[in-house]
Write a protein that holds these residues in place. Structure first.
Motif, PDB file in Angstrom:
ATOM      1  N   LYS A  55       0.832  -1.213   0.000  1.00 25.56           N
ATOM      2  CA  LYS A  55       0.000   0.000   0.000  1.00 25.56           C
ATOM      3  C   LYS A  55       0.866   1.262   0.000  1.00 25.56           C
ATOM      4  O   LYS A  55       0.500   2.258  -0.642  1.00 25.56           O
ATOM      5  CB  LYS A  55      -0.961   0.003   1.180  1.00 25.56           C
ATOM      6  N   ASP A  56       2.033   1.233   0.669  1.00 27.38           N
ATOM      7  CA  ASP A  56       2.938   2.385   0.618  1.00 27.38           C
ATOM      8  C   ASP A  56       3.452   2.601  -0.804  1.00 27.38           C
ATOM      9  O   ASP A  56       3.579   3.739  -1.272  1.00 27.38           O
ATOM     10  CB  ASP A  56       4.110   2.175   1.572  1.00 27.38           C
ATOM     11  N   GLY A  57       3.762   1.503  -1.485  1.00 29.46           N
ATOM     12  CA  GLY A  57       4.227   1.607  -2.870  1.00 29.46           C
ATOM     13  C   GLY A  57       3.163   2.181  -3.780  1.00 29.46           C
ATOM     14  O   GLY A  57       3.455   2.990  -4.667  1.00 29.46           O
ATOM     15  N   TRP A  58       1.906   1.766  -3.562  1.00 24.54           N
ATOM     16  CA  TRP A  58       0.816   2.291  -4.390  1.00 24.54           C
ATOM     17  C   TRP A  58       0.594   3.778  -4.123  1.00 24.54           C
ATOM     18  O   TRP A  58       0.442   4.577  -5.049  1.00 24.54           O
ATOM     19  CB  TRP A  58      -0.472   1.514  -4.109  1.00 24.54           C
ATOM     20  N   ILE A  59       0.590   4.148  -2.859  1.00 24.45           N
ATOM     21  CA  ILE A  59       0.347   5.552  -2.495  1.00 24.45           C
ATOM     22  C   ILE A  59       1.426   6.465  -3.050  1.00 24.45           C
ATOM     23  O   ILE A  59       1.149   7.553  -3.566  1.00 24.45           O
ATOM     24  CB  ILE A  59       0.250   5.694  -0.959  1.00 24.45           C
ATOM     25  N   ASN A  60       2.678   6.024  -2.985  1.00 25.60           N
ATOM     26  CA  ASN A  60       3.812   6.893  -3.325  1.00 25.60           C
ATOM     27  C   ASN A  60       4.246   6.830  -4.791  1.00 25.60           C
ATOM     28  O   ASN A  60       4.878   7.776  -5.273  1.00 25.60           O
ATOM     29  CB  ASN A  60       5.015   6.550  -2.447  1.00 25.60           C
ATOM     30  N   GLY A  61       3.932   5.719  -5.494  1.00 26.97           N
ATOM     31  CA  GLY A  61       4.497   5.608  -6.835  1.00 26.97           C
ATOM     32  C   GLY A  61       3.602   5.104  -7.936  1.00 26.97           C
ATOM     33  O   GLY A  61       4.073   4.936  -9.066  1.00 26.97           O
ATOM     34  N   CYS A  62       2.323   4.872  -7.657  1.00 26.43           N
ATOM     35  CA  CYS A  62       1.443   4.307  -8.684  1.00 26.43           C
ATOM     36  C   CYS A  62       0.373   5.304  -9.130  1.00 26.43           C
ATOM     37  O   CYS A  62       0.071   6.264  -8.428  1.00 26.43           O
ATOM     38  CB  CYS A  62       0.761   3.037  -8.167  1.00 26.43           C
ATOM     39  N   PHE A  90     -15.113  -4.915   1.987  1.00 30.04           N
ATOM     40  CA  PHE A  90     -13.799  -4.902   1.357  1.00 30.04           C
ATOM     41  C   PHE A  90     -13.359  -3.472   1.040  1.00 30.04           C
ATOM     42  O   PHE A  90     -12.262  -3.029   1.411  1.00 30.04           O
ATOM     43  CB  PHE A  90     -13.864  -5.748   0.078  1.00 30.04           C
ATOM     44  N   LEU A  91     -14.211  -2.718   0.373  1.00 29.53           N
ATOM     45  CA  LEU A  91     -13.830  -1.381  -0.068  1.00 29.53           C
ATOM     46  C   LEU A  91     -13.728  -0.389   1.093  1.00 29.53           C
ATOM     47  O   LEU A  91     -12.950   0.565   1.017  1.00 29.53           O
ATOM     48  CB  LEU A  91     -14.826  -0.886  -1.121  1.00 29.53           C
ATOM     49  N   ASP A  92     -14.495  -0.596   2.147  1.00 28.48           N
ATOM     50  CA  ASP A  92     -14.355   0.253   3.337  1.00 28.48           C
ATOM     51  C   ASP A  92     -12.952   0.099   3.936  1.00 28.48           C
ATOM     52  O   ASP A  92     -12.308   1.092   4.314  1.00 28.48           O
ATOM     53  CB  ASP A  92     -15.414  -0.112   4.383  1.00 28.48           C
ATOM     54  N   LEU A  93     -12.492  -1.134   4.043  1.00 28.22           N
ATOM     55  CA  LEU A  93     -11.152  -1.385   4.571  1.00 28.22           C
ATOM     56  C   LEU A  93     -10.080  -0.836   3.632  1.00 28.22           C
ATOM     57  O   LEU A  93      -9.078  -0.248   4.082  1.00 28.22           O
ATOM     58  CB  LEU A  93     -10.945  -2.887   4.781  1.00 28.22           C
ATOM     59  N   LEU A  94     -10.295  -1.019   2.342  1.00 30.00           N
ATOM     60  CA  LEU A  94      -9.332  -0.517   1.358  1.00 30.00           C
ATOM     61  C   LEU A  94      -9.230   1.007   1.424  1.00 30.00           C
ATOM     62  O   LEU A  94      -8.127   1.561   1.367  1.00 30.00           O
ATOM     63  CB  LEU A  94      -9.752  -0.949  -0.045  1.00 30.00           C
ATOM     64  N   ARG A  95     -10.364   1.681   1.535  1.00 32.02           N
ATOM     65  CA  ARG A  95     -10.370   3.145   1.605  1.00 32.02           C
ATOM     66  C   ARG A  95      -9.504   3.650   2.760  1.00 32.02           C
ATOM     67  O   ARG A  95      -8.729   4.593   2.600  1.00 32.02           O
ATOM     68  CB  ARG A  95     -11.811   3.636   1.785  1.00 32.02           C
ATOM     69  N   ASP A  96      -9.596   2.997   3.896  1.00 31.78           N
ATOM     70  CA  ASP A  96      -8.790   3.405   5.042  1.00 31.78           C
ATOM     71  C   ASP A  96      -7.306   3.127   4.807  1.00 31.78           C
ATOM     72  O   ASP A  96      -6.440   3.901   5.234  1.00 31.78           O
ATOM     73  CB  ASP A  96      -9.265   2.680   6.305  1.00 31.78           C
ATOM     74  N   ASP A  97      -6.997   2.018   4.129  1.00 30.29           N
ATOM     75  CA  ASP A  97      -5.600   1.649   3.895  1.00 30.29           C
ATOM     76  C   ASP A  97      -4.916   2.587   2.909  1.00 30.29           C
ATOM     77  O   ASP A  97      -3.752   2.965   3.107  1.00 30.29           O
ATOM     78  CB  ASP A  97      -5.505   0.205   3.388  1.00 30.29           C
ATOM     79  N   ILE A  98      -5.594   2.953   1.827  1.00 32.20           N
ATOM     80  CA  ILE A  98      -4.940   3.765   0.797  1.00 32.20           C
ATOM     81  C   ILE A  98      -5.123   5.254   1.055  1.00 32.20           C
ATOM     82  O   ILE A  98      -4.675   6.085   0.258  1.00 32.20           O
ATOM     83  CB  ILE A  98      -5.467   3.412  -0.609  1.00 32.20           C
ATOM     84  N   GLU A  99      -5.780   5.587   2.164  1.00 32.94           N
ATOM     85  CA  GLU A  99      -5.907   6.980   2.615  1.00 32.94           C
ATOM     86  C   GLU A  99      -6.551   7.867   1.562  1.00 32.94           C
ATOM     87  O   GLU A  99      -6.067   8.967   1.250  1.00 32.94           O
ATOM     88  CB  GLU A  99      -4.523   7.537   2.987  1.00 32.94           C
ATOM     89  N   MET A 100      -7.673   7.373   0.991  1.00 31.26           N
ATOM     90  CA  MET A 100      -8.390   8.178  -0.007  1.00 31.26           C
ATOM     91  C   MET A 100      -9.854   8.306   0.402  1.00 31.26           C
ATOM     92  O   MET A 100     -10.741   7.678  -0.171  1.00 31.26           O
ATOM     93  CB  MET A 100      -8.273   7.559  -1.397  1.00 31.26           C
ATOM     94  N   GLU A 101     -10.094   9.089   1.410  1.00 26.20           N
ATOM     95  CA  GLU A 101     -11.444   9.336   1.897  1.00 26.20           C
ATOM     96  C   GLU A 101     -12.254  10.037   0.812  1.00 26.20           C
ATOM     97  O   GLU A 101     -11.900  11.101   0.328  1.00 26.20           O
ATOM     98  CB  GLU A 101     -11.405  10.225   3.141  1.00 26.20           C
ATOM     99  N   GLY A 102     -13.349   9.411   0.400  1.00 25.32           N
ATOM    100  CA  GLY A 102     -14.192   9.980  -0.649  1.00 25.32           C
ATOM    101  C   GLY A 102     -13.743   9.626  -2.046  1.00 25.32           C
ATOM    102  O   GLY A 102     -14.517   9.694  -2.989  1.00 25.32           O
TER     103      GLY A 102
END
Length: 295
Positions: free
Chosen positions: A81-88, A136-148
């Motif tokens: 998830k850090d890799g996705w947030i920072n480089g994808c 699933f998507l509620d948990l994902l939203r919190d992990d990738i830090e993209m509220e909304g």
């Protein structure tokens, strides 16, 4: 196996007997389904212990008589998830596939800067439905830090209730339907080359005027075809309506299909073995892609 037994023991066995013997040996080596599901809590604790920051969630159903039944199991590794947030690219593909033993695997696949697949998170569920997609998507939203979901693009097929869930969890995200799924259903009703060409021309239109021209041409040939496609919300499947500045103009869910194909063998195995093989595959892929880019 059949030929080996014939050569070594000079006796004939059926393919069914070979299959049952192989399954028995694998069960003894890997453990049965009940044993695997009973150890999911231990697997969760080990993942969280070895790498703090990972997210592993298990949901169960408790019956009136006190019996506990598996419901869903979510995994998202911190490094991924850090890799996705920072480089994808801020694009994710949603899809699901069946497992050999029982249940289904839902996955979220991202795109790296070179438009290669980047597995982000996955969940094993007892059944694919609207409630499990939302969990699933509620948990994902919190992990990738993209509220909304502002600035996020989601690509999905026509799964059960997924469109409503996406709008609920990521109200500000752009949602795209996989055009392959739309065309597959379209082809069942109207299977002619002329309709196919007009559909893909409308899909690839880059302006609303061009899209309207193609759809009007289709309408003059068949009002049924025109109505069928317009009911599928063109905003989610034609390039003419995609928002400017988005990180991706793709409208197919090939990333998820590639991932599902890659783990085809793992999906036949008991849940712990399957999860470990997926983890190993993702770890090796990210490492090799990072090494390749450095070179």
């Amino acid at each position: 196996m059949k030929e080996d037994i014939k050569r070594k023991y000079e006796c004939m066995v059926s393919i069914g007997q070979c299959g049952r013997a192989k399954k028995k040996i694998l069960d003894e080596f890997e453990g049965g389904l009940k044993e695997h599901y009973a150890r999911l809590s231990d697997y969760q604790a080990e993942i969280l212990k070895t790498n703090p920051g990972n997210t592993v969630k298990m949901d169960v159903n408790t019956k009136v008589n006190g019996d506990i039944y598996f419901s869903s199991y979510y995994i998202c590794f911190k490094g991924v998830k850090d890799g996705w947030i920072n480089g994808c690219r801020k694009v994710i593909c949603l899809d699901g596939c069946f497992l050999k033993n029982s249940g289904q695997l839902l996955s979220v696949i991202g795109r790296d800067a070179n438009n290669h697949i980047f597995p982000l998170a996955w969940v094993v569920v007892s059944v694919e439905n609207k409630e499990n997609w939302k969990w699933f998507l509620d948990l994902l939203r919190d992990d990738i830090e993209m509220e909304g979901g502002l600035g996020l693009t989601l690509i999905s097929g026509q799964h059960k209730g997924i469109i409503e869930v996406v709008k609920d969890v990521f109200p500000y995200a752009q949602h795209k339907q996989c055009t392959r799924h739309i065309y597959a259903n379209f082809k069942k009703k109207i299977c002619r080359l002329q309709f196919k060409n007009l559909f893909w021309a409308a899909t690839n239109s880059t302006t609303e005027q061009q899209f309207q021209e193609k759809m009007e041409e289709l309408k003059t040939i068949s009002k049924v075809a025109y109505t069928h496609l317009m009911e599928r919300d063109p905003i989610s499947w034609s390039r003419a309506f995609f928002e400017i500045g988005r990180a991706c103009d793709a409208f197919e869910n090939g990333m998820s299909e590639s991932f599902n194909s890659r783990i085809r063998v793992a999906r036949r195995k008991p849940i712990l073995t399957m999860l470990e093989e997926i983890r190993t595959f993702v770890m090796h892929r990210i490492f090799l892609m990072a090494t390749k880019q450095k070179v």
